[in-house]
Design a protein around this motif. Structure first.
Motif, mmCIF file in Angstrom:
data_model
loop_
_atom_site.group_PDB
_atom_site.id
_atom_site.type_symbol
_atom_site.label_atom_id
_atom_site.label_comp_id
_atom_site.label_asym_id
_atom_site.label_seq_id
_atom_site.Cartn_x
_atom_site.Cartn_y
_atom_site.Cartn_z
ATOM 1 N N VAL A 30 -5.153 -3.149 -124.010
ATOM 2 C CA VAL A 30 -4.954 -2.425 -122.762
ATOM 3 C C VAL A 30 -3.459 -2.324 -122.478
ATOM 4 C CG1 VAL A 30 -7.168 -3.097 -121.759
ATOM 5 C CG2 VAL A 30 -5.156 -4.520 -121.349
ATOM 6 N N LEU A 31 -3.089 -1.269 -121.775
ATOM 7 C CA LEU A 31 -1.721 -1.099 -121.303
ATOM 8 C C LEU A 31 -1.661 -1.577 -119.860
ATOM 9 C CD1 LEU A 31 1.195 0.059 -121.642
ATOM 10 C CD2 LEU A 31 0.284 2.228 -120.733
ATOM 11 N N VAL A 32 -0.764 -2.527 -119.581
ATOM 12 C CA VAL A 32 -0.604 -3.065 -118.234
ATOM 13 C C VAL A 32 0.673 -2.501 -117.622
ATOM 14 C CG1 VAL A 32 -0.280 -5.150 -116.848
ATOM 15 C CG2 VAL A 32 -1.825 -5.183 -118.824
ATOM 16 N N GLU A 33 0.539 -1.892 -116.448
ATOM 17 C CA GLU A 33 1.698 -1.498 -115.657
ATOM 18 C C GLU A 33 2.129 -2.724 -114.865
ATOM 19 O OE1 GLU A 33 3.098 1.852 -112.355
ATOM 20 O OE2 GLU A 33 0.988 1.704 -112.963
ATOM 21 N N VAL A 34 3.301 -3.232 -115.165
ATOM 22 C CA VAL A 34 3.718 -4.548 -114.684
ATOM 23 C C VAL A 34 4.180 -4.465 -113.234
ATOM 24 C CG1 VAL A 34 5.329 -6.468 -115.034
ATOM 25 C CG2 VAL A 34 4.344 -5.273 -117.016
ATOM 26 N N ALA A 35 3.605 -5.330 -112.399
ATOM 27 C CA ALA A 35 4.052 -5.468 -111.014
ATOM 28 C C ALA A 35 5.037 -6.615 -110.865
ATOM 29 C CB ALA A 35 2.855 -5.679 -110.090
ATOM 30 N N ALA A 36 4.887 -7.654 -111.688
ATOM 31 C CA ALA A 36 5.775 -8.820 -111.626
ATOM 32 C C ALA A 36 5.792 -9.495 -112.981
ATOM 33 C CB ALA A 36 5.307 -9.806 -110.555
ATOM 34 N N ALA A 37 6.993 -9.857 -113.427
ATOM 35 C CA ALA A 37 7.162 -10.585 -114.690
ATOM 36 C C ALA A 37 7.747 -11.952 -114.386
ATOM 37 C CB ALA A 37 8.085 -9.814 -115.637
ATOM 38 N N GLY A 38 7.056 -13.006 -114.810
ATOM 39 C CA GLY A 38 7.538 -14.351 -114.559
ATOM 40 C C GLY A 38 8.808 -14.657 -115.333
ATOM 41 N N VAL A 39 9.699 -15.430 -114.718
ATOM 42 C CA VAL A 39 10.948 -15.870 -115.344
ATOM 43 C C VAL A 39 10.953 -17.388 -115.345
ATOM 44 C CG1 VAL A 39 13.468 -15.754 -115.300
ATOM 45 C CG2 VAL A 39 12.115 -13.829 -114.427
ATOM 46 N N SER A 40 11.431 -17.994 -116.424
ATOM 47 C CA SER A 40 11.462 -19.450 -116.501
ATOM 48 C C SER A 40 12.752 -19.923 -117.157
ATOM 49 C CB SER A 40 10.265 -19.964 -117.304
ATOM 50 O OG SER A 40 10.445 -19.719 -118.690
ATOM 51 N N HIS A 292 -1.663 -24.392 -104.299
ATOM 52 C CA HIS A 292 -0.902 -23.661 -103.283
ATOM 53 C C HIS A 292 0.477 -23.250 -103.792
ATOM 54 C CE1 HIS A 292 -3.495 -26.868 -101.663
ATOM 55 N NE2 HIS A 292 -3.925 -25.930 -100.839
ATOM 56 N N PRO A 293 0.561 -22.457 -104.839
ATOM 57 C CA PRO A 293 1.892 -22.046 -105.306
ATOM 58 C C PRO A 293 2.601 -21.194 -104.262
ATOM 59 C CG PRO A 293 0.173 -20.772 -106.395
ATOM 60 C CD PRO A 293 -0.525 -21.851 -105.633
ATOM 61 N N PRO A 294 3.873 -21.466 -103.992
ATOM 62 C CA PRO A 294 4.613 -20.642 -103.030
ATOM 63 C C PRO A 294 4.906 -19.265 -103.619
ATOM 64 C CG PRO A 294 6.080 -22.207 -104.080
ATOM 65 C CD PRO A 294 4.699 -22.545 -104.558
ATOM 66 N N ARG A 295 5.071 -18.291 -102.739
ATOM 67 C CA ARG A 295 5.427 -16.964 -103.224
ATOM 68 C C ARG A 295 6.851 -17.020 -103.790
ATOM 69 N NH1 ARG A 295 6.989 -11.796 -102.886
ATOM 70 N NH2 ARG A 295 5.383 -10.229 -103.244
ATOM 71 N N PRO A 296 7.055 -16.470 -104.982
ATOM 72 C CA PRO A 296 8.383 -16.569 -105.604
ATOM 73 C C PRO A 296 9.371 -15.587 -104.999
ATOM 74 C CG PRO A 296 6.947 -15.231 -106.966
ATOM 75 C CD PRO A 296 6.090 -15.762 -105.843
ATOM 76 N N ALA A 297 10.640 -15.847 -105.249
ATOM 77 C CA ALA A 297 11.670 -14.844 -104.965
ATOM 78 C C ALA A 297 11.533 -13.704 -105.969
ATOM 79 C CB ALA A 297 13.053 -15.482 -105.057
ATOM 80 N N THR A 298 12.006 -12.536 -105.604
ATOM 81 C CA THR A 298 11.919 -11.368 -106.479
ATOM 82 C C THR A 298 13.313 -10.825 -106.783
ATOM 83 O OG1 THR A 298 11.671 -9.824 -104.615
ATOM 84 C CG2 THR A 298 9.652 -10.732 -105.570
ATOM 85 N N ALA A 299 13.423 -10.184 -107.935
ATOM 86 C CA ALA A 299 14.674 -9.545 -108.342
ATOM 87 C C ALA A 299 14.328 -8.337 -109.206
ATOM 88 C CB ALA A 299 15.546 -10.513 -109.132
ATOM 89 N N GLY A 318 12.230 -23.344 -106.710
ATOM 90 C CA GLY A 318 10.966 -22.632 -106.876
ATOM 91 C C GLY A 318 11.008 -21.718 -108.087
ATOM 92 N N LYS A 319 10.485 -20.504 -107.923
ATOM 93 C CA LYS A 319 10.363 -19.557 -109.029
ATOM 94 C C LYS A 319 10.902 -18.185 -108.635
ATOM 95 C CE LYS A 319 8.127 -20.070 -112.412
ATOM 96 N NZ LYS A 319 8.488 -20.466 -113.785
ATOM 97 N N VAL A 320 11.221 -17.382 -109.666
ATOM 98 C CA VAL A 320 11.675 -16.001 -109.492
ATOM 99 C C VAL A 320 10.851 -15.112 -110.403
ATOM 100 C CG1 VAL A 320 13.624 -14.396 -109.655
ATOM 101 C CG2 VAL A 320 14.026 -16.779 -109.004
ATOM 102 N N VAL A 321 10.501 -13.915 -109.924
ATOM 103 C CA VAL A 321 9.872 -12.911 -110.765
ATOM 104 C C VAL A 321 10.720 -11.655 -110.772
ATOM 105 C CG1 VAL A 321 7.515 -13.750 -110.462
ATOM 106 C CG2 VAL A 321 8.402 -12.019 -108.898
#
Length: 324
Positions: A30-40, A292-299, A318-321
């Motif tokens: 399947v082709l996924v149109e990405v809404a958020a990509a995790g960064v680590s 209960h994961p917190p909502r990540p920051a976005t960039a 925390g995390k960034v997407v």
């Protein structure tokens, strides 16, 4: 489509955003149109060529994405076009606006789970749920000490341990990160000063379990703070220094050192299908309010290099997407 490309191993400043035609899904894909990509933090190590996996160049970093199914290839029954999904990418490619994945690995996202949360929680929560279901036992009432408690892995460890009824101490390097650990439910927070004595004082004698994604000098101090029968879980080395843990301290009082490598388990033991089952379990726990994961920051995608540089200097709480 737009995607980030690493043409040679090195610092994140060498990354570039390129444009091209969106890929076509093949049989079973399947082709996924990405809404958020995790960064680590690990993404930065891979880009630098300092991780145990070195993908062939050029490549697009990123191992977790959430979005919607935009198209299906031949012989695909589901998920349907338009379905919100999240996927773990064993061969990278997540820093992009569109990604092709095997249909069997596109896990539907339950109602009420934000795609940014789904993408950012995958690595950290898969690691911790894998740890407590397959590598270490944590009993209600035990004391769990989490190093690096203000980062994505650390906050997930706090959340998972508290869900098991454990009492948790968070250890973090800054006021901001210690505040995040407190908000996540840590009963006490410490810095890295006099860590062995600090842990013993906070826990009333010693920890039952240490979760360590940091490494460096703090590892031995935390190991020495374990009580009899204590378990020390090695998750990574965000400090950049791999510790040499003294075997005599492990021997004394029947302590145990346990390696926790979700990525290796997903690739070599469970395989993609087994990992998709774990991911579905994690998402279900989030949807039911058990985690209960917190909502990540976005960039934006164009800021991928800057975000990885912040992770490298341990400047992310925390995390960034990335949002294509």
């Amino acid at each position: 489509m737009r995607r980030v490309v690493c043409a040679e191993f090195g610092g994140p400043e060498g990354l570039a955003v390129v444009e091209g035609a969106a890929p076509e899904p093949g049989p079973g894909e399947v082709l996924v149109e990405v809404a958020a990509a995790g960064v680590s933090f690990v993404d930065g190590l891979i880009v630098a060529g300092r991780y145990q996996l070195r993908p062939p160049l050029p490549f697009t970093p990123g191992s977790s994405v959430a979005g919607r199914v935009a198209a299906r290839g031949p012989d695909v029954d589901g998920p349907a076009v338009g379905t919100p999904v999240v996927a773990a990418l064993m061969d990278f490619g997540g820093y992009a606006s569109h990604v092709v994945v095997p249909a069997a690995l596109a896990v539907p996202v339950p109602d009420g789970v934000d795609p940014a949360v789904a993408a950012s929680a995958m690595e950290s929560y898969n690691t911790l749920v894998h740890a407590v279901t397959r590598r270490v036992t944590i009993a209600a009432g035990e004391w769990v000490v989490v190093l690096g408690a203000g980062g994505g892995i650390g906050l997930a460890a706090l959340d998972v341990a508290r869900g098991l009824g454990a009492r948790v101490v968070g250890v973090a390097s800054s006021e901001e990160k210690r505040a995040a650990a407190t908000a996540a439910g840590a009963e006490a927070v410490l810095d890295y000063t006099d860590l062995k004595d600090g842990i013993r004082a906070a826990t009333g004698g010693g920890a039952d379990v240490v979760i360590d994604p940091v490494g460096g000098p703090a590892s031995e101090s935390a190991l020495r703070a374990l009580r009899a029968g204590g378990r020390f879980c090695v998750l990574g080395f965000a400090s950049g220094e791999i510790p040499r843990l003294p075997a005599n301290i492990v021997l004394l009082r029947n302590r145990t050192v346990i390696g926790v490598d979700w990525g290796d388990w997903a690739r070599e033991v469970a395989g993609p299908a087994g990992n998709a089952e774990l991911l579905a379990d994690v998402l279900g726990r989030i949807a039911r309010g058990e985690l209960h994961p917190p909502r990540p920051a976005t960039a934006p995608l164009d800021d991928a290099a800057e975000v990885l540089a912040r992770y490298a200097r341990r400047g992310v709480t925390g995390k960034v997407v990335l949002v294509p």
